[in-house]
Motif scaffolding. Structure first.
Motif, PDB file in Angstrom:
ATOM      1  N   LEU A 211      50.138  74.987  63.190  1.00  0.00           N
ATOM      2  CA  LEU A 211      50.970  73.791  63.069  1.00  0.00           C
ATOM      3  C   LEU A 211      50.531  72.926  61.885  1.00  0.00           C
ATOM      4  O   LEU A 211      51.375  72.386  61.159  1.00  0.00           O
ATOM      5  CB  LEU A 211      50.910  72.979  64.365  1.00  0.00           C
ATOM      6  CG  LEU A 211      51.499  73.652  65.614  1.00  0.00           C
ATOM      7  CD1 LEU A 211      51.313  72.776  66.837  1.00  0.00           C
ATOM      8  CD2 LEU A 211      52.976  73.982  65.408  1.00  0.00           C
ATOM      9  N   LEU A 212      49.219  72.782  61.686  1.00  0.00           N
ATOM     10  CA  LEU A 212      48.721  71.973  60.572  1.00  0.00           C
ATOM     11  C   LEU A 212      49.097  72.593  59.225  1.00  0.00           C
ATOM     12  O   LEU A 212      49.526  71.891  58.303  1.00  0.00           O
ATOM     13  CB  LEU A 212      47.200  71.814  60.675  1.00  0.00           C
ATOM     14  CG  LEU A 212      46.694  70.916  61.814  1.00  0.00           C
ATOM     15  CD1 LEU A 212      45.175  70.964  61.897  1.00  0.00           C
ATOM     16  CD2 LEU A 212      47.170  69.479  61.622  1.00  0.00           C
ATOM     17  N   VAL A 213      48.932  73.925  59.124  1.00  0.00           N
ATOM     18  CA  VAL A 213      49.279  74.594  57.863  1.00  0.00           C
ATOM     19  C   VAL A 213      50.787  74.520  57.622  1.00  0.00           C
ATOM     20  O   VAL A 213      51.237  74.308  56.493  1.00  0.00           O
ATOM     21  CB  VAL A 213      48.792  76.057  57.881  1.00  0.00           C
ATOM     22  CG1 VAL A 213      49.289  76.800  56.645  1.00  0.00           C
ATOM     23  CG2 VAL A 213      47.272  76.118  57.954  1.00  0.00           C
ATOM     24  N   ALA A 214      51.573  74.681  58.708  1.00  0.00           N
ATOM     25  CA  ALA A 214      53.033  74.613  58.559  1.00  0.00           C
ATOM     26  C   ALA A 214      53.476  73.235  58.086  1.00  0.00           C
ATOM     27  O   ALA A 214      54.428  73.109  57.296  1.00  0.00           O
ATOM     28  CB  ALA A 214      53.708  74.963  59.884  1.00  0.00           C
ATOM     29  N   LYS A 215      52.775  72.183  58.544  1.00  0.00           N
ATOM     30  CA  LYS A 215      53.181  70.823  58.168  1.00  0.00           C
ATOM     31  C   LYS A 215      52.639  70.414  56.799  1.00  0.00           C
ATOM     32  O   LYS A 215      53.375  69.859  55.971  1.00  0.00           O
ATOM     33  CB  LYS A 215      52.701  69.819  59.213  1.00  0.00           C
ATOM     34  CG  LYS A 215      53.099  68.385  58.854  1.00  0.00           C
ATOM     35  CD  LYS A 215      52.758  67.389  59.944  1.00  0.00           C
ATOM     36  CE  LYS A 215      53.211  65.985  59.545  1.00  0.00           C
ATOM     37  NZ  LYS A 215      52.939  64.980  60.586  1.00  0.00           N
ATOM     38  N   TYR A 216      51.358  70.692  56.554  1.00  0.00           N
ATOM     39  CA  TYR A 216      50.722  70.174  55.345  1.00  0.00           C
ATOM     40  C   TYR A 216      50.591  71.207  54.228  1.00  0.00           C
ATOM     41  O   TYR A 216      50.307  70.841  53.093  1.00  0.00           O
ATOM     42  CB  TYR A 216      49.338  69.613  55.686  1.00  0.00           C
ATOM     43  CG  TYR A 216      49.402  68.433  56.631  1.00  0.00           C
ATOM     44  CD1 TYR A 216      49.909  67.212  56.215  1.00  0.00           C
ATOM     45  CD2 TYR A 216      48.976  68.563  57.941  1.00  0.00           C
ATOM     46  CE1 TYR A 216      49.982  66.137  57.092  1.00  0.00           C
ATOM     47  CE2 TYR A 216      49.029  67.490  58.825  1.00  0.00           C
ATOM     48  CZ  TYR A 216      49.540  66.280  58.395  1.00  0.00           C
ATOM     49  OH  TYR A 216      49.610  65.217  59.256  1.00  0.00           O
ATOM     50  N   GLY A 217      50.766  72.486  54.554  1.00  0.00           N
ATOM     51  CA  GLY A 217      50.688  73.508  53.514  1.00  0.00           C
ATOM     52  C   GLY A 217      51.885  73.439  52.591  1.00  0.00           C
ATOM     53  O   GLY A 217      52.966  72.967  52.968  1.00  0.00           O
ATOM     54  N   ARG A 218      51.702  73.927  51.394  1.00  0.00           N
ATOM     55  CA  ARG A 218      52.788  73.910  50.418  1.00  0.00           C
ATOM     56  C   ARG A 218      53.024  75.315  49.888  1.00  0.00           C
ATOM     57  O   ARG A 218      52.073  76.089  49.695  1.00  0.00           O
ATOM     58  CB  ARG A 218      52.447  72.987  49.246  1.00  0.00           C
ATOM     59  CG  ARG A 218      52.396  71.502  49.626  1.00  0.00           C
ATOM     60  CD  ARG A 218      53.794  70.991  49.996  1.00  0.00           C
ATOM     61  NE  ARG A 218      53.768  69.573  50.378  1.00  0.00           N
ATOM     62  CZ  ARG A 218      53.635  69.149  51.631  1.00  0.00           C
ATOM     63  NH1 ARG A 218      53.498  70.039  52.612  1.00  0.00           N
ATOM     64  NH2 ARG A 218      53.641  67.861  51.914  1.00  0.00           N
ATOM     65  N   GLY A 219      54.295  75.650  49.666  1.00  0.00           N
ATOM     66  CA  GLY A 219      54.655  76.911  49.032  1.00  0.00           C
ATOM     67  C   GLY A 219      54.108  78.124  49.763  1.00  0.00           C
ATOM     68  O   GLY A 219      54.352  78.335  50.959  1.00  0.00           O
ATOM     69  N   PHE A 220      53.320  78.885  49.044  1.00  0.00           N
ATOM     70  CA  PHE A 220      52.804  80.153  49.545  1.00  0.00           C
ATOM     71  C   PHE A 220      51.986  79.965  50.817  1.00  0.00           C
ATOM     72  O   PHE A 220      52.107  80.719  51.782  1.00  0.00           O
ATOM     73  CB  PHE A 220      51.956  80.800  48.447  1.00  0.00           C
ATOM     74  CG  PHE A 220      51.233  82.042  48.882  1.00  0.00           C
ATOM     75  CD1 PHE A 220      51.923  83.129  49.375  1.00  0.00           C
ATOM     76  CD2 PHE A 220      49.850  82.123  48.788  1.00  0.00           C
ATOM     77  CE1 PHE A 220      51.256  84.277  49.769  1.00  0.00           C
ATOM     78  CE2 PHE A 220      49.181  83.258  49.180  1.00  0.00           C
ATOM     79  CZ  PHE A 220      49.890  84.337  49.675  1.00  0.00           C
ATOM     80  N   LEU A 221      51.124  78.936  50.871  1.00  0.00           N
ATOM     81  CA  LEU A 221      50.275  78.709  52.035  1.00  0.00           C
ATOM     82  C   LEU A 221      51.111  78.446  53.283  1.00  0.00           C
ATOM     83  O   LEU A 221      50.803  78.959  54.373  1.00  0.00           O
ATOM     84  CB  LEU A 221      49.328  77.532  51.780  1.00  0.00           C
ATOM     85  CG  LEU A 221      48.343  77.188  52.913  1.00  0.00           C
ATOM     86  CD1 LEU A 221      47.416  78.367  53.182  1.00  0.00           C
ATOM     87  CD2 LEU A 221      47.536  75.948  52.562  1.00  0.00           C
ATOM     88  N   ALA A 222      52.172  77.681  53.156  1.00  0.00           N
ATOM     89  CA  ALA A 222      53.032  77.402  54.303  1.00  0.00           C
ATOM     90  C   ALA A 222      53.695  78.676  54.814  1.00  0.00           C
ATOM     91  O   ALA A 222      53.938  78.812  56.025  1.00  0.00           O
ATOM     92  CB  ALA A 222      54.099  76.380  53.916  1.00  0.00           C
TER      93      ALA A 222
END
Length: 478
Positions: A211-222
């Motif tokens: 959930l944290l990566v989905a919200k705060y990640g950008r581009g490739f990381l998300a």
């Protein structure tokens, strides 16, 4: 490469990028689908109680076939196979629920699963040219209901992973019990391994990371939020001594994927019918994704293109059954990735297919994936399987309920019939045993109910109207 017609500029779909970019963008596609690609062999292998080496073999076979079928779809073979768009192929979650029912059937088992997959692959190739005409039988009210049932059915798998196993593991015989002279069974006590708080805590940790990566990640990381969560959860489990990777070091450095490693397939008519119906639903979804992808890439998609693409769903499924894996379809998350990156070249997916082929013959990669604890996958499973249900709900949200209230009956009863095997596992105990695979497949029951009720209330839509709705439905999944 297919040459453009005279007077037209080269299509962005056929653009060959520099090698470095192809590899990087191809790897991104692989990472975006990797968690979904290995999840199905993990689910089925553990449901069959296979030893870790055989589960790893299923994963290797799956990665190898993902690569091979992706190459066929993106490159194309002659006039009959491959839509020649940036499409990644992977095992469909829609087939998991019926395969789990087959895994629990003494008459079928793993060879029965592979027989059903092979049979469904042949059927799918034969009916691929007619799917466009059958689209009227599967409007959004039908496909949305079926996909919602698939997702809800799979959620039970994710919850059981987080708990440490199926509900039957919740109680075990008391190991301290000593039988008296008269004998007798040991009393049942709570299994300390089932629902252990530390394991559930790790599953929750995985979910929070995703959930944290989905919200705060950008581009490739998300795009790789699920994979990031699995890696973080596995690292935590390793630090706490709950898993080890000793078998990775002892695994072979290279191994060829061979056909029929688990024995010759066995063929059951009802199992093949069940899997074929699942494949029809899968191909209807693929059709919508092809139409949406055609608009995203600026390539006009005709009936022949659709037939070639859908034929690869069937051919990939046939190849999957032969090489000890499962039904294949185009992966929607990768279609969304095309929209996110703006890269429309099919050669990126060709590069990704080649990467998957190489991964499939490196057993250490499969063994590392198999070493991931079930409770780690439980946290990710809630997301992955919940997204399947959410996709069905999203499709149903676009259905017209105001001017056609009968659609409410279709959705209500289709989901109701689909829940029968989940809510009352023994409901069919007085019915013929030969019908067991059909009666215990919530997906099949939901599909039959939805199609028949839609025919009763709405009839069959024209192919053009149905195709337009399929395109609009797919746009929402990007």
């Amino acid at each position: 490469m297919v040459a453009p017609p005279p007077g037209e500029p080269p299509s962005p779909v056929d653009e060959v990028l520099p090698t470095g970019k192809l590899f990087t963008l191809g790897l991104q596609h692989v990472l975006a689908m990797y968690a979904g690609a290995i999840a199905v062999p993990l689910i089925v292998g553990r449901a069959l109680k296979l030893p870790p080496e055989q589960v790893a073999a299923l994963i290797s076979a799956d990665l190898f076939c993902c690569g091979l079928v992706t190459l066929i779809q993106s490159l194309g073979i002659g006039k009959y196979f491959g839509i020649r768009l940036p499409v990644m192929m992977g095992v469909t979650f829609a087939a998991v629920s019926p395969m789990l029912a087959m895994a629990n059937s003494p008459a079928l088992g793993i060879t029965g699963i592979f027989g059903a997959v092979i049979g469904a692959g042949v059927v799918s190739m034969l009916i691929a040219p007619f799917i466009g005409r059958m689209l009227g039988l599967f409007p959004p009210v039908v496909t949305g209901s079926i996909i919602a049932v698939i997702g809800v059915s799979l959620m039970r798998v994710g919850v059981n992973w987080a708990m440490g196993g199926p509900p039957s593991m919740a109680k075990i015989p008391d190991p301290a019990f000593v039988a008296g002279a008269a004998g007798g069974a040991a009393p049942m006590i709570a299994n300390p391994a089932y629902g252990a708080l530390d394991n559930m805590g790790i599953a929750l940790f995985v979910l929070v990371v995703i959930l944290l990566v989905a919200k705060y990640g950008r581009g490739f990381l998300a795009n790789i939020a699920v994979l990031t969560g699995i890696i973080a959860g596995t690292a935590l489990a390793f630090a706490l001594g709950k898993t080890d990777f000793g078998k990775v070091a002892s695994a072979k450095a290279f191994a060829i994927v061979t056909p029929f490693q688990f024995g010759m397939p066995t063929f059951d008519a009802v199992a093949i019918l069940t899997m074929s119906l699942v494949m029809i639903v899968v191909m209807i979804e693929s059709l919508g994704m092809f139409l949406a992808l055609g608009e995203m890439t600026g390539k006009r998609i005709g009936q022949n293109d659709i037939s070639r693409g859908l034929r690869v769903d069937g051919l990939g499924t046939l190849i999957g059954g032969i090489f000890n894996t499962f039904p294949y379809t185009s992966f929607s998350q990768n279609v969304g990735l095309v929209g996110v990156t703006g890269v429309r070249s099919r050669w990126v997916c060709v590069a990704a297919g080649a990467i998957l082929l190489v991964m499939g013959v490196l057993p250490k990669i499969a063994q590392a994936a198999e070493a991931v604890p079930a409770f780690v996958l439980g946290g990710a499973g809630l997301v992955m399987f919940g997204m399947v249900a959410a996709t069905g709900i999203r499709i149903l949200a676009g259905v017209d309920y105001k001017s056609n209230r009968n659609n409410l009956f279709i959705v209500a009863l289709a989901i109701g019939f689909g829940m029968l095997p989940l809510a009352a596992e023994q409901y069919a105990q007085h019915m013929p045993k030969a019908l067991s695979p059909l009666l215990h497949s919530g997906i099949l029951l939901a599909a039959i109910a939805a199609v028949l009720l839609n025919l009763f209330f709405n009839g069959i839509e024209s192919p053009d109207d149905a195709r337009a709705k399929a395109r609009d439905s797919s746009h929402g999944s990007e």
